[in-house]
Design a protein around this motif. Structure first.
Motif, mmCIF file in Angstrom:
data_model
loop_
_atom_site.group_PDB
_atom_site.id
_atom_site.type_symbol
_atom_site.label_atom_id
_atom_site.label_comp_id
_atom_site.label_asym_id
_atom_site.label_seq_id
_atom_site.Cartn_x
_atom_site.Cartn_y
_atom_site.Cartn_z
ATOM 1 N N GLU A 246 0.824 -1.216 0.000
ATOM 2 C CA GLU A 246 0.000 0.000 0.000
ATOM 3 C C GLU A 246 0.859 1.266 0.000
ATOM 4 O O GLU A 246 0.417 2.329 0.425
ATOM 5 C CB GLU A 246 -0.944 -0.001 1.208
ATOM 6 N N SER A 247 2.086 1.156 -0.524
ATOM 7 C CA SER A 247 2.964 2.324 -0.573
ATOM 8 C C SER A 247 2.901 3.041 -1.910
ATOM 9 O O SER A 247 3.354 4.183 -2.029
ATOM 10 C CB SER A 247 4.414 1.911 -0.307
ATOM 11 N N LEU A 248 2.325 2.393 -2.928
ATOM 12 C CA LEU A 248 2.333 2.943 -4.280
ATOM 13 C C LEU A 248 1.023 2.627 -4.969
ATOM 14 O O LEU A 248 0.504 1.506 -4.870
ATOM 15 C CB LEU A 248 3.502 2.341 -5.067
ATOM 16 N N MET A 249 0.506 3.614 -5.645
ATOM 17 C CA MET A 249 -0.745 3.457 -6.383
ATOM 18 C C MET A 249 -0.556 3.966 -7.809
ATOM 19 O O MET A 249 0.088 5.001 -8.023
ATOM 20 C CB MET A 249 -1.873 4.254 -5.701
ATOM 21 N N ALA A 250 -1.073 3.238 -8.770
ATOM 22 C CA ALA A 250 -1.068 3.691 -10.162
ATOM 23 C C ALA A 250 -2.464 4.196 -10.501
ATOM 24 O O ALA A 250 -3.465 3.541 -10.192
ATOM 25 C CB ALA A 250 -0.670 2.561 -11.102
ATOM 26 N N VAL A 251 -2.538 5.378 -11.103
ATOM 27 C CA VAL A 251 -3.818 5.983 -11.460
ATOM 28 C C VAL A 251 -3.792 6.411 -12.922
ATOM 29 O O VAL A 251 -2.727 6.545 -13.536
ATOM 30 C CB VAL A 251 -4.152 7.196 -10.558
ATOM 31 N N PHE A 252 -4.984 6.618 -13.441
ATOM 32 C CA PHE A 252 -5.168 6.933 -14.859
ATOM 33 C C PHE A 252 -5.900 8.257 -14.966
ATOM 34 O O PHE A 252 -6.784 8.564 -14.167
ATOM 35 C CB PHE A 252 -5.981 5.804 -15.505
ATOM 36 N N ALA A 263 1.845 7.770 -11.030
ATOM 37 C CA ALA A 263 2.125 7.044 -9.799
ATOM 38 C C ALA A 263 1.918 7.964 -8.608
ATOM 39 O O ALA A 263 2.267 9.148 -8.650
ATOM 40 C CB ALA A 263 3.554 6.512 -9.805
ATOM 41 N N MET A 264 1.317 7.423 -7.539
ATOM 42 C CA MET A 264 1.141 8.156 -6.288
ATOM 43 C C MET A 264 1.818 7.369 -5.171
ATOM 44 O O MET A 264 1.643 6.161 -5.066
ATOM 45 C CB MET A 264 -0.349 8.325 -5.961
ATOM 46 N N SER A 265 2.592 8.056 -4.346
ATOM 47 C CA SER A 265 3.255 7.388 -3.233
ATOM 48 C C SER A 265 2.536 7.721 -1.926
ATOM 49 O O SER A 265 1.982 8.810 -1.763
ATOM 50 C CB SER A 265 4.722 7.814 -3.145
ATOM 51 N N GLN A 272 0.480 11.285 -1.799
ATOM 52 C CA GLN A 272 1.102 12.467 -2.381
ATOM 53 C C GLN A 272 0.523 12.748 -3.772
ATOM 54 O O GLN A 272 -0.183 11.937 -4.352
ATOM 55 C CB GLN A 272 2.617 12.264 -2.479
ATOM 56 N N HIS A 273 0.838 13.927 -4.294
ATOM 57 C CA HIS A 273 0.337 14.310 -5.609
ATOM 58 C C HIS A 273 0.887 13.357 -6.675
ATOM 59 O O HIS A 273 2.056 12.962 -6.629
ATOM 60 C CB HIS A 273 0.769 15.744 -5.937
ATOM 61 N N PRO A 274 0.055 12.943 -7.627
ATOM 62 C CA PRO A 274 0.503 11.988 -8.648
ATOM 63 C C PRO A 274 1.590 12.556 -9.551
ATOM 64 O O PRO A 274 1.598 13.746 -9.874
ATOM 65 C CB PRO A 274 -0.765 11.689 -9.443
ATOM 66 N N VAL A 275 2.496 11.680 -9.939
ATOM 67 C CA VAL A 275 3.589 12.053 -10.838
ATOM 68 C C VAL A 275 3.489 11.197 -12.097
ATOM 69 O O VAL A 275 3.388 9.971 -12.015
ATOM 70 C CB VAL A 275 4.964 11.822 -10.166
ATOM 71 N N ARG A 276 3.507 11.867 -13.239
ATOM 72 C CA ARG A 276 3.398 11.137 -14.511
ATOM 73 C C ARG A 276 4.618 10.236 -14.699
ATOM 74 O O ARG A 276 5.741 10.636 -14.398
ATOM 75 C CB ARG A 276 3.303 12.128 -15.677
ATOM 76 N N PHE A 277 4.369 9.018 -15.177
ATOM 77 C CA PHE A 277 5.479 8.113 -15.473
ATOM 78 C C PHE A 277 6.356 8.734 -16.560
ATOM 79 O O PHE A 277 5.865 9.122 -17.624
ATOM 80 C CB PHE A 277 4.957 6.755 -15.950
ATOM 81 N N ALA A 278 7.647 8.816 -16.275
ATOM 82 C CA ALA A 278 8.577 9.411 -17.238
ATOM 83 C C ALA A 278 8.903 8.418 -18.343
ATOM 84 O O ALA A 278 8.558 7.228 -18.270
ATOM 85 C CB ALA A 278 9.858 9.828 -16.518
ATOM 86 N N HIS A 289 -2.936 1.375 -18.535
ATOM 87 C CA HIS A 289 -2.934 0.577 -17.309
ATOM 88 C C HIS A 289 -1.497 0.330 -16.843
ATOM 89 O O HIS A 289 -0.590 0.194 -17.658
ATOM 90 C CB HIS A 289 -3.637 -0.767 -17.510
ATOM 91 N N VAL A 290 -1.344 0.253 -15.519
ATOM 92 C CA VAL A 290 -0.038 -0.024 -14.906
ATOM 93 C C VAL A 290 -0.260 -0.916 -13.691
ATOM 94 O O VAL A 290 -1.226 -0.735 -12.940
ATOM 95 C CB VAL A 290 0.664 1.275 -14.456
ATOM 96 N N SER A 291 0.637 -1.885 -13.492
ATOM 97 C CA SER A 291 0.653 -2.651 -12.243
ATOM 98 C C SER A 291 2.095 -2.986 -11.893
ATOM 99 O O SER A 291 2.986 -2.915 -12.753
ATOM 100 C CB SER A 291 -0.187 -3.925 -12.354
ATOM 101 N N PHE A 292 2.312 -3.358 -10.640
ATOM 102 C CA PHE A 292 3.665 -3.612 -10.144
ATOM 103 C C PHE A 292 3.785 -5.054 -9.673
ATOM 104 O O PHE A 292 2.809 -5.658 -9.215
ATOM 105 C CB PHE A 292 3.990 -2.677 -8.978
#
Length: 360
Positions: A246-252, A263-265, A272-278, A289-292
């Protein structure tokens, strides 16, 4: 005699003009009602759209498009799928010289096939797709029918070797009259994150999607709260995945047709505020979609960038020592097809990979 003929001619012209005026008024009313029905349908208010399309089938029973949309409205209502079948059949019975274009007839058959698949009448669905393949001259319809037939044949194999499972509706307050989807639980099972159109803003004909979360009380889920993601409420926001810890969330996010992933940490319990995947994950193309992996060393994502096998493909990347993502790799033809592949998910055992596909 001539005067009588003139009077009769005037009467005929008068009746004709009156009939023409009534026809014009009826057509105008029909167009207005159709636009209202379509607005409801595109906005996801399927019960309201069905009532209006049902009225249109009575006004003009020769326009098979009305039967098509009436059936589609029912098909999109979770408790009315089986009732959609008779509306597609009624549409197919329309006089083809008056009310059915080849495109509409194919759409009716394709929609009928979807209902039959939902009812697990798979042999009947395959017969419908065979009918399209035998009769249609429209390339798009033929391609879709062939793909649907292939999928249904695969579906039939899965049904024959089904794994018993009990599916329960999680109920209120998590589910609502609006679309609710993509639920992710933490490992303890006492917190849920999900996407919903409840309390959204109307954008064109669609309610905005937002991310919500809920905590589990003593015996039930508490009222969901909205998770602030982006500063401005623009476009759609959707939950994609949650890391095991539960430390990282992927959003669309989707704005104006542009789709990308972020990604949100979670720092000390605060998202925290989402950061676009570089780059190389983020790109000018659509990422959906993204998953880890469970140890956060690998990311899986979908993209329609050039060089794939068609549509959306699944890619992966490994995390480098500097915490950046390394070179991306397409998962290849065993996984990807000419259709869309979506929702990749690697099981915590590291050996079982789940995904959705239009081509398998």
């Amino acid at each position: 005699m001539k005067r009588r003929s003139k009077i009769l001619l005037l009467l005929v012209v008068s009746v004709w003009l009156c009939a023409l005026e009534n026809y014009s008024q009826n057509r105008n009313h029909e167009r207005v009602l159709f636009n209202k029905a379509l607005y409801r349908y595109e906005g996801g208010d399927y019960k309201a759209s069905f009532k209006r399309f049902e009225e249109l089938t009575k006004l003009n029973p020769n326009d098979c498009e009305y039967f098509l949309f009436a059936g589609l409205s029912l098909m999109n209502s979770s408790d009315s799928v089986s009732h959609a079948l008779k509306w597609f059949d009624k549409g197919l019975q329309c006089d083809s010289a008056i009310g059915t274009t080849p495109e509409t007839r194919d759409d009716l058959l394709l929609a009928k096939g979807e209902v039959l698949r939902a009812l697990i009448r798979l042999d009947d669905a395959i017969e419908v797709y065979d009918r399209i393949i035998a009769q249609s001259k429209i390339p798009a319809s033929l391609n879709e029918a062939r793909l649907k037939k292939k999928q249904t044949q695969q579906y039939r194999l899965l049904v024959a070797n089904a794994i018993p499972a009990l599916i329960n509706n999680i109920g209120a307050p998590i589910n609502s009259p609006f679309d609710d989807h993509t639920a992710c639980f933490n490992l303890r099972g006492d917190r849920i994150y999900f996407t919903s159109k409840r309390n959204g803003k109307l954008d064109g004909h669609e309610w905005h999607e937002r991310i919500f979360y809920s905590k589990k009380g003593d015996s039930t889920w508490l009222a969901p709260e909205i998770l602030p993601v982006f500063d401005k409420e623009l476009g759609h926001e959707a939950m994609l995945s949650l890391s095991c810890d539960e430390s990282l969330m992927a959003v669309f996010q989707s704005i104006g047709g542009c789709q990308d992933v972020y990604a949100m940490s979670n720092q000390h319990g605060t998202w925290q505020h989402p950061v676009r995947f570089a780059d190389p994950i983020g790109s000018q193309w659509n990422q959906t979609h993204v998953s880890f992996s469970s140890d956060l060393s690998t990311v899986f994502f979908t993209s329609d960038r050039p060089g794939g096998f068609g549509g959306l493909d699944i890619y992966m990347a490994k995390k480098l020592e500097n915490n950046r993502w390394g070179e991306i790799r397409n998962l290849g033809p065993t996984i990807n097809t000419s259709g869309d592949e979506e929702t990749p998910f690697m099981h915590a055992n590291g050996h079982t990979f789940y995904f959705a596909s239009e081509g398998h």
